[in-house]
Design a protein around this motif. Structure first.
Motif, PDB file in Angstrom:
ATOM      1  N   UNK A   1       0.816  -1.217   0.000  1.00 61.65           N
ATOM      2  CA  UNK A   1       0.000   0.000   0.000  1.00 61.65           C
ATOM      3  C   UNK A   1       0.842   1.257   0.000  1.00 61.65           C
ATOM      4  N   UNK A   2       2.179   1.107  -0.036  1.00 59.74           N
ATOM      5  CA  UNK A   2       3.053   2.273  -0.070  1.00 59.74           C
ATOM      6  C   UNK A   2       3.566   2.546  -1.472  1.00 59.74           C
ATOM      7  N   UNK A   3       3.078   1.791  -2.445  1.00 58.77           N
ATOM      8  CA  UNK A   3       3.534   1.971  -3.813  1.00 58.77           C
ATOM      9  C   UNK A   3       3.195   3.389  -4.269  1.00 58.77           C
ATOM     10  N   UNK A   4       4.187   4.121  -4.739  1.00 56.00           N
ATOM     11  CA  UNK A   4       3.987   5.531  -5.100  1.00 56.00           C
ATOM     12  C   UNK A   4       3.953   5.673  -6.605  1.00 56.00           C
ATOM     13  N   UNK A   5       2.916   6.266  -7.113  1.00 57.45           N
ATOM     14  CA  UNK A   5       2.814   6.483  -8.551  1.00 57.45           C
ATOM     15  C   UNK A   5       3.824   7.524  -8.989  1.00 57.45           C
ATOM     16  N   UNK A   6       4.402   7.334 -10.150  1.00 53.83           N
ATOM     17  CA  UNK A   6       5.348   8.288 -10.730  1.00 53.83           C
ATOM     18  C   UNK A   6       5.214   8.202 -12.226  1.00 53.83           C
ATOM     19  N   UNK A   7       5.553   9.283 -12.950  1.00 49.62           N
ATOM     20  CA  UNK A   7       5.442   9.229 -14.410  1.00 49.62           C
ATOM     21  C   UNK A   7       6.232   8.089 -15.013  1.00 49.62           C
ATOM     22  N   UNK A   8       7.346   7.795 -14.431  1.00 45.01           N
ATOM     23  CA  UNK A   8       8.157   6.728 -14.981  1.00 45.01           C
ATOM     24  C   UNK A   8       8.926   6.096 -13.832  1.00 45.01           C
TER      25      UNK A   8
ATOM     26  N   UNK B   1      -1.125  -0.479 -13.632  1.00 43.09           N
ATOM     27  CA  UNK B   1      -2.061  -0.853 -12.574  1.00 43.09           C
ATOM     28  C   UNK B   1      -2.348   0.302 -11.626  1.00 43.09           C
ATOM     29  N   UNK B   2      -1.307   1.077 -11.351  1.00 42.51           N
ATOM     30  CA  UNK B   2      -1.503   2.244 -10.474  1.00 42.51           C
ATOM     31  C   UNK B   2      -2.456   3.235 -11.133  1.00 42.51           C
ATOM     32  N   UNK B   3      -2.222   3.507 -12.413  1.00 39.67           N
ATOM     33  CA  UNK B   3      -3.076   4.464 -13.132  1.00 39.67           C
ATOM     34  C   UNK B   3      -4.517   3.976 -13.204  1.00 39.67           C
ATOM     35  N   UNK B   4      -4.686   2.689 -13.518  1.00 34.79           N
ATOM     36  CA  UNK B   4      -6.044   2.152 -13.651  1.00 34.79           C
ATOM     37  C   UNK B   4      -6.774   2.183 -12.313  1.00 34.79           C
ATOM     38  N   UNK B   5      -6.088   1.743 -11.258  1.00 35.57           N
ATOM     39  CA  UNK B   5      -6.739   1.683  -9.940  1.00 35.57           C
ATOM     40  C   UNK B   5      -7.167   3.071  -9.475  1.00 35.57           C
ATOM     41  N   UNK B   6      -6.306   4.059  -9.706  1.00 34.26           N
ATOM     42  CA  UNK B   6      -6.653   5.423  -9.313  1.00 34.26           C
ATOM     43  C   UNK B   6      -7.889   5.906 -10.074  1.00 34.26           C
ATOM     44  N   UNK B   7      -7.897   5.677 -11.380  1.00 39.64           N
ATOM     45  CA  UNK B   7      -9.025   6.121 -12.188  1.00 39.64           C
ATOM     46  C   UNK B   7     -10.309   5.375 -11.868  1.00 39.64           C
TER      47      UNK B   7
ATOM     48  N   UNK C   1     -12.020   0.342  -4.707  1.00 39.17           N
ATOM     49  CA  UNK C   1     -10.586   0.112  -4.859  1.00 39.17           C
ATOM     50  C   UNK C   1     -10.345  -1.204  -5.613  1.00 39.17           C
ATOM     51  N   UNK C   2      -9.256  -1.244  -6.334  1.00 34.20           N
ATOM     52  CA  UNK C   2      -8.900  -2.448  -7.097  1.00 34.20           C
ATOM     53  C   UNK C   2      -7.477  -2.849  -6.735  1.00 34.20           C
ATOM     54  N   UNK C   3      -7.299  -4.102  -6.418  1.00 32.19           N
ATOM     55  CA  UNK C   3      -5.969  -4.671  -6.206  1.00 32.19           C
ATOM     56  C   UNK C   3      -5.660  -5.561  -7.411  1.00 32.19           C
ATOM     57  N   UNK C   4      -4.541  -5.301  -8.051  1.00 31.46           N
ATOM     58  CA  UNK C   4      -4.184  -6.071  -9.241  1.00 31.46           C
ATOM     59  C   UNK C   4      -2.877  -6.808  -8.987  1.00 31.46           C
ATOM     60  N   UNK C   5      -2.945  -8.114  -9.028  1.00 31.32           N
ATOM     61  CA  UNK C   5      -1.754  -8.932  -8.888  1.00 31.32           C
ATOM     62  C   UNK C   5      -1.221  -9.275 -10.272  1.00 31.32           C
ATOM     63  N   UNK C   6       0.094  -9.436 -10.348  1.00 29.42           N
ATOM     64  CA  UNK C   6       0.747  -9.755 -11.614  1.00 29.42           C
ATOM     65  C   UNK C   6       1.456 -11.094 -11.509  1.00 29.42           C
ATOM     66  N   UNK C   7       1.473 -11.811 -12.610  1.00 27.64           N
ATOM     67  CA  UNK C   7       2.238 -13.050 -12.705  1.00 27.64           C
ATOM     68  C   UNK C   7       2.969 -13.032 -14.043  1.00 27.64           C
ATOM     69  N   UNK C   8       4.269 -13.331 -14.020  1.00 26.98           N
ATOM     70  CA  UNK C   8       5.082 -13.230 -15.231  1.00 26.98           C
ATOM     71  C   UNK C   8       5.920 -14.482 -15.455  1.00 26.98           C
ATOM     72  N   UNK C   9       6.178 -14.762 -16.719  1.00 30.99           N
ATOM     73  CA  UNK C   9       7.019 -15.893 -17.096  1.00 30.99           C
ATOM     74  C   UNK C   9       6.984 -16.040 -18.607  1.00 30.99           C
ATOM     75  N   UNK C  10       7.599 -17.066 -19.126  1.00 36.64           N
ATOM     76  CA  UNK C  10       7.520 -17.338 -20.549  1.00 36.64           C
ATOM     77  C   UNK C  10       6.065 -17.435 -20.979  1.00 36.64           C
ATOM     78  N   UNK C  11       5.704 -16.811 -22.104  1.00 41.46           N
ATOM     79  CA  UNK C  11       4.288 -16.669 -22.474  1.00 41.46           C
ATOM     80  C   UNK C  11       3.580 -18.008 -22.603  1.00 41.46           C
ATOM     81  N   UNK C  12       4.195 -18.964 -23.267  1.00 39.31           N
ATOM     82  CA  UNK C  12       3.536 -20.258 -23.457  1.00 39.31           C
ATOM     83  C   UNK C  12       3.406 -21.005 -22.134  1.00 39.31           C
TER      84      UNK C  12
END
Length: 382
Positions: A10-17, A65-71, A79-90
């Motif tokens: 919950x401390x994630x700070x939005x920034x332009x980049x 995710x930060x931009x979408x949740x704020x909007x 409020x929206x919590x968005x979790x991410x999962x990453x790896x090889x696409x297949x």
């Protein structure tokens, strides 16, 4: 696959980049979880989404995710919590088919979402629900070389010169690996290209893709010979995903060339400094279209369809398109693309739809079990 659940920042700070220490995250186990959320008091009202994505998009979706949740909260109060999962696409697609409860999938290529559709989790017609084949941004495949370009790498033919070693992800597990395979094949066959930085080029390419009926590129003997020579004599290691290949080249210092997504090449420059590496754009390459889709089976059971559909539509907004460009992906919005043309220069690109007849044909010809890659690849010959 890298996936973790239950962590909420919950401390994630939005920034332009936001510059993420991405290599650090990879080396710690590729924990691909981030949260775009509102303040703690509203936690009982939160909606939760899981976005299952491909390897290099950790930083992009952290910001999106930060931009979408704020909007979303400003519009709906929720409020929206968005979790991410990453790896090889297949591999990610396989995980969803095997039970990973993704609300949305944002994968590297259409075939991986088609596989989920064939498993009955996504309804047919998903690719027509959003503009541009449900791909809100594009990318391409380029070269990263060491500073000064000591092997004088300029174009595709240079990758198969004697003594040149290339780091590229495995096309059996990685979307970037498949796009790289197609890029080398198509460039060798001199596939017809378009300028996607102009409305006319985009319009012409879409019309050509719709009318394409024959695909002689599959029979191109020069392309097959180049592919066979490349993977058997010039690729010392095949990582399972795009990020792993970047680590192998940039941090482990293996190889003369990294063949990867354009955004991965720029991330290596950002992370290590432009005094270490150079990007080389070949004379032509492939238009990479990473598509997105809502996983119907999951959202209908969880009751998250409304927020999931809002999430994928948000990716086409000017706010999201600007973020896409800042992370070195090519926005569909041509004005946003022009604004960032210094880092995303025009390059002649060919499409999988016109040149190869789409992902179903390409998968069956090249990447399915027993198809061309399995026939030509001899890992013990290197």
């Amino acid at each position: 696959m890298a996936h973790a659940r239950g962590h909420r920042n919950h401390d994630f700070v939005a920034a332009p980049r936001v510059r993420i220490r991405w290599l650090h995250a990879v080396l710690l186990g590729c924990v691909g979880l981030s949260v775009a959320a509102a303040s703690a008091p509203a936690i009982c009202e939160e909606k939760a989404l899981l976005n299952v994505s491909y390897d290099p998009t950790r930083e992009l979706y952290s910001d999106i995710n930060i931009l979408f949740a704020d909007g979303y909260k400003s519009r709906t109060g929720a409020a929206v919590v968005i979790e991410q999962s990453h790896g090889g696409s297949s591999k990610q697609a396989r995980s969803v088919i095997d039970g990973l409860k993704a609300d949305v999938v944002t994968l590297a290529l259409a075939w991986d979402i088609i596989a989920i559709e064939r498993a009955g989790l996504i309804k047919p017609g998903w690719q027509e629900k959003l503009p541009y084949n449900s791909s809100p941004y594009t990318s391409t495949v380029g070269f990263l070389v060491r500073k000064g370009n000591p092997k004088n790498i300029k174009d595709w033919k240079d990758l198969t010169r004697a003594g040149v070693q290339v780091i590229v992800p495995n096309p059996k597990t990685s979307g970037a690996g498949r796009w790289a395979f197609l890029a080398l094949w198509g460039a060798t066959a001199q596939a017809k290209t378009y300028d996607f930085s102009t409305p006319a080029g985009l319009k012409d390419s879409l019309a050509a893709a719709r009318s394409a009926a024959e695909f002689p590129i599959y029979k191109n003997a020069k392309s097959r010979a180049a592919i066979e020579n490349f993977y058997n004599n010039h690729v010392p290691v095949l990582d399972t995903g795009a990020r792993g290949s970047t680590v192998t080249f940039a941090q482990k210092q293996l190889g003369d060339v990294l063949l990867n997504w354009e955004n991965e090449l720029w991330l290596a420059l950002d992370e290590f400094g432009k005094d270490k590496f150079e990007i080389v754009y070949p004379s032509s390459s492939v238009l990479g279209e990473p598509p997105v889709a809502v996983v119907d089976e999951v959202v209908d059971k969880k009751g998250t369809r409304d927020v999931a559909e809002a999430y994928v539509k948000f990716l086409y907004t000017s706010e999201a398109q600007e973020t896409v460009a800042q992370h070195h992906y090519r926005p569909r919005d041509i004005e946003a693309l022009k604004k960032h043309s210094e880092e995303l220069p025009p390059i002649p690109l060919f499409t999988i739809d016109q040149s190869f007849g789409g992902w179903v044909k390409a998968h069956e010809a090249f990447f399915a079990d027993g198809a061309l890659f399995d026939q030509i690849y001899r890992p013990n010959t290197k």
